[in-house]
Each structure stands twice: as C-alpha cells, then as structure tokens.
Design a protein around this motif. Structure first.
Motif, short mmCIF file in Angstrom:
data_model
loop_
_atom_site.label_atom_id
_atom_site.label_comp_id
_atom_site.label_asym_id
_atom_site.label_seq_id
_atom_site.Cartn_x
_atom_site.Cartn_y
_atom_site.Cartn_z
N SER A 52 0.82 -1.21 0.00
CA SER A 52 0.00 0.00 0.00
C SER A 52 0.85 1.26 0.00
N ALA A 55 2.20 1.67 -3.46
CA ALA A 55 1.11 2.17 -4.31
C ALA A 55 0.94 3.67 -4.13
N MET A 75 -6.85 5.24 2.24
CA MET A 75 -7.69 4.54 1.27
C MET A 75 -6.94 3.33 0.69
N LEU A 76 -5.67 3.50 0.38
CA LEU A 76 -4.86 2.42 -0.17
C LEU A 76 -4.62 1.32 0.86
N THR A 79 -7.76 -0.63 0.96
CA THR A 79 -7.95 -1.38 -0.29
C THR A 79 -7.20 -2.70 -0.26
N TYR A 80 -5.92 -2.66 0.07
CA TYR A 80 -5.09 -3.86 -0.05
C TYR A 80 -5.07 -4.72 1.21
N GLN A 117 -11.11 -2.56 -6.38
CA GLN A 117 -11.27 -2.32 -4.94
C GLN A 117 -10.93 -0.86 -4.62
N LEU A 118 -9.94 -0.32 -5.31
CA LEU A 118 -9.59 1.09 -5.12
C LEU A 118 -10.62 2.00 -5.76
N ARG A 121 -13.63 2.82 -3.70
CA ARG A 121 -13.34 3.76 -2.61
C ARG A 121 -13.13 5.18 -3.13
N LEU A 122 -12.49 5.29 -4.29
CA LEU A 122 -12.32 6.62 -4.90
C LEU A 122 -13.67 7.24 -5.25
N ALA A 230 -3.82 2.14 -11.17
CA ALA A 230 -3.61 1.18 -10.09
C ALA A 230 -2.80 -0.02 -10.54
#
Length: 466
Positions: A52, A55, A75-76, A79-80, A117-118, A121-122, A230
């Motif tokens: 993350s 990323a 957020m990252l 996500t992961y 998945q990202l 959230r974005l 991503a």
C-alpha cells in the motif's frame, strides 16, 4: 495533474472529473498530460515498503491535490488489506529466472481487484464530497464485472449495471456477479459477445440522453484512467522483489483489452527498467497480428477456454497508438475511423519503434491445455488458462535468459474448471473458503437482446431515482 483525450478535441480535465467521466466527450480515452518520472535512486529507496505504501508513492502524482495525501494513503491501506496474502502480489518461481506474479489474491480472485477495490473507494470519496449520484455502466468478458460489483456494491451514491455476454463467461465468473444481491446491483446478460457489450457501453457514454439529465454514467472498464493507474504499481513491486531497479525485467501479460500491459508500458516510461513486454493472446489475436506484422484487422470473435481474452476491439490500444503517433489526436481519430472499415497499418518507423519493447504470441486452446498440464507436472503448480497463455508466450518470445521473465498470473484456476479438466489433469481446483458455497447462492440477472436501445431502456427504468 491534467488529463487529455487521445483524440485531441475534448477539454483537459482534473483527476476527479476524469474519474467520473470515463470516456472523453470526443470518443477518446483520457491520459495524463505528462507522466511522473522516478530516478533509479528513488525507486531503489522503495525496497521493503508495504504494497500500500508503494502504491501511494507510484500513484500519488496522478491524484495530486484532488485527494489529501493522508486520505489517499488510508484509502490504499484499506484497499489492499482485504487481499488474502500479506505480500498482496506474491511471486512464485517456475524455473530458472522464470516467475508468476500472483494477482488473484483479492476478493474476486482476479487481477481486476487491484484497481476495482480502489475505484470503489475513490468513487465513494469523490461522490460524497460532491453530494452526487452516478450510474456505473460496464462491460465484462468475465472478471471485471465481479470485481466492479465487489468494489462498488457498498457505495451509497451509485447504481451498478454490468453487461456480460450471455453464456460466454465461465459459470464461476457468472455466479460471482449474479449472486451479489442488492437494490443497486443489476447484471445484464446480452445475447452477443463482449465486443457487443463494450460497444453498447461506449455508445451510451457518447449519448447519455436516455438518463433524462437526472444523473451521469461512470466507467469501471479500463477506459477509466484510475484502472490503469492502479495496475502500474505491481510492475514496480515485482521488479523490486527481484533486484530491480538495478537489473531490468521482462513481463509477459495475458491481455485482451490491452489495459494491463499498457500499465507496464507506463511503468517503463516512468523510469522502471523493463526490457521486454510480451503481449499474450488467444485465438482472438488482433493484437498479435498487429505487433508481429503491422496489420490491424478485425476478424470474427471466437469463443475459447480463456474467455476473459475473447475480445477483438482492444480499447486501451488507442492509448498506445496516441503515443506512437506523437500524441497527435487527429491522427489517432483518423486511424481508428479507417480501422472500423477495414485493415489498417501504421508507418513502418512507428511500428518498429513499438517492436523495440513489445513482442507477441497467440496461443490456441490445445497449447493452453498442454501448458497447464506441463507446468503442473513439473511444479505441482496449477495455472488458469489465461496465465498459461502468458507462460507459453513468455517461453516462445523470451529474448534474454539472464533477464527475469515474469508472467502476470491474472486469475485463480478455480474460476475455470472446464479448462483444467480439458488439460487432462485429475486435480480439481478448489474455491477459497469465502466462496465455498458459491454454487448454492441465489442468482439474479436479466437476459436482454443484443440491442443498445433495449439495454438503455432497462437502465433508465431501474436506476434508483428513475
């Protein structure tokens, strides 16, 4: 960071607007006006970072000030954190200097989870900030749909409509989409192929009048820049794990829509030493025919054991053509208009420039099954059919044995039991525990004719505030 269209006529946009817009108003795809570039010293300093955090370092320049750094980093991490392996994208060795990068450890067992998945959230972040509602419309050849639904189903400000080709995805792929039940989730099985679904999505983005001006469409397909952004990260992660950036890497990428391999191309342009990118395709080999012979010509789409690559119109290829033509949007628009009428080629010097980095191969179903069986007998390691195509293409096209060759493992073999059975192996790939009851869950989807008006009417009638 500003984003421009590959066809040169749409206005430049910031990250938030590109996230929500998807396709540009001139029919083109958005790309960054300029790419960030990292020095070897900076890339080297990233060794040992969590996935993350890596990323964040790679992607933050694309997001810039649209999302505060602390919010984006959190957020990252979220996500992961849902991936089933601590490394997020672990490497498995097949042979001397030959590796598979496992990109199927996410919730829906496919590489699409890294981006989708990202993306969910974005979208949640930006739509909450704007107090705005959107309708997600996407096409899937198998994996994008389930990853998009999983990534976006909890979003409060979206309705999701995913189109898949009726009876042309695997049963596991279909059930992963159609068993997620929610008032804002709609699966549409189109009596056609993936290209038909993708065409409907593009036409709908081009003319959204069927929504009556009450909302707008948002994209989850790889036409959405956030998807590409991503996917750049795991090229850096794999390289760093195997001695990069002090040594170059080669990657073989199973690809139909050209998004995943375009991310590798961008990683190289951003400073990561990559010596070779192998385009691995099945019988639907338009990308191979172009890269090997400079002829871009659509043939009839065929159904194969690797359905996620049963694609003839590769949307993201336009992004590469934009670069090959010196970012001349008018030239790209003219080329693609001609391509819709018959075969086209590009100037020889442009094609030869692409060949400095890219190789390609097309692998038929028999060879795919042979490869699955061969790798299992050698290593007791089970490949899904798409990854098997990547491994075979890597071995056929490899330029330098001293350079690590990394095949992107795009999906879990349990998603394609028919291909495993056809390979002659007696082993049955098992779904992970969180999907063990998949075949017992209730399904919900609607079968519609291959007609864009009918699909648009369905969406207009069923979105939340219609």
């Amino acid at each position: 960071m500003r984003y421009i269209s590959t066809r040169g006529e749409a206005p430049a946009l910031g990250f938030e607007d590109v996230l929500l817009t998807g396709l540009a108003s001139d029919g083109g795809l958005y790309v960054p006006e300029s790419l960030p570039h990292f020095s070897l010293e900076e890339i080297r300093s990233w060794r040992g970072l969590s996935y993350s955090e890596l990323a964040f370092r790679v992607m933050h320049p694309f997001v810039d000030d649209a999302i505060p750094a602390d919010d984006f980093r959190a957020m990252l991490e979220e996500t992961y954190d849902v991936f089933a392996h601590q490394a997020v994208a672990p490497l498995v060795q097949l042979d001397t200097n030959e590796w598979v990068l496992e990109l199927f450890r996410g919730p829906t067992l496919a590489f699409k989870d890294f981006a989708l998945q990202l993306l969910g959230r974005l979208l949640d972040y930006v739509l909450e900030k704007r107090k705005q509602h959107v309708v997600i419309m996407g096409a899937t050849s198998g994996d994008t749909g389930s990853a998009a639904i999983e990534g976006c189903r909890r979003c409060e400000h979206v309705d999701i409509f995913i189109l898949h080709p009726y009876q042309r995805v695997s049963e596991v792929q279909r059930r992963q989409m159609t068993t997620v039940l929610g008032d804002n989730i709609h699966n549409i099985a189109v009596k056609g192929n993936f290209d038909d679904c993708q065409r409907m999505v593009k036409e709908s983005f081009g003319d959204q009048s069927f929504l009556g001006g009450k909302t707008q469409l948002a994209a989850v397909n790889s036409i959405n820049w956030a998807r590409i952004m991503a996917q750049i990260v795991y090229y850096f992660q794999a390289s760093l794990a195997l001695g990069g950036p002090d040594r170059s890497m080669a990657f073989s990428v199973p690809t139909g829509n050209f998004g995943d391999i375009f991310a590798g191309y961008l990683a190289k342009k951003m400073g990561l030493p990559i010596s070779q990118l192998v385009i691995a395709t099945n019988r639907n080999d338009i990308l191979h025919r172009f890269m090997s012979g400079n002829r871009y010509e659509q043939h009839k789409l065929e159904h194969t054991l690797s359905p996620s690559m049963d694609i003839m119109v590769s949307s993201n290829f336009e992004r590469l053509l934009f670069d090959l033509h010196g970012r001349d949007g008018a030239a790209v628009k003219s080329l693609l208009e001609n391509a819709s009428k018959g075969p086209v080629s590009i100037e020889d010097y442009r094609w030869r420039h692409a060949r400095k980095l890219f190789d390609s191969d097309a692998v038929d179903d028999k060879t795919t099954c042979d490869t699955i069986r061969e790798i299992y007998e050698q290593n007791e390691y089970l490949l899904d059919p798409h990854t098997a195509i990547g491994v075979r293409a890597a071995r056929n096209c490899r330029r330098d044995m001293a350079i690590p060759m990394i095949t992107l493992g795009t999906a879990h073999p349990a998603k394609f039991p028919d291909a495993i059975a056809e390979s002659g192996l007696s082993v049955e790939p098992q779904l992970p525990p969180h999907m063990a009851d998949l075949f017992e869950r209730e399904e919900r989807y609607t079968v519609l004719d291959n007609d864009v008006q009918g699909v648009q009417d369905f969406i207009a009638k069923h979105w939340k505030n219609a």
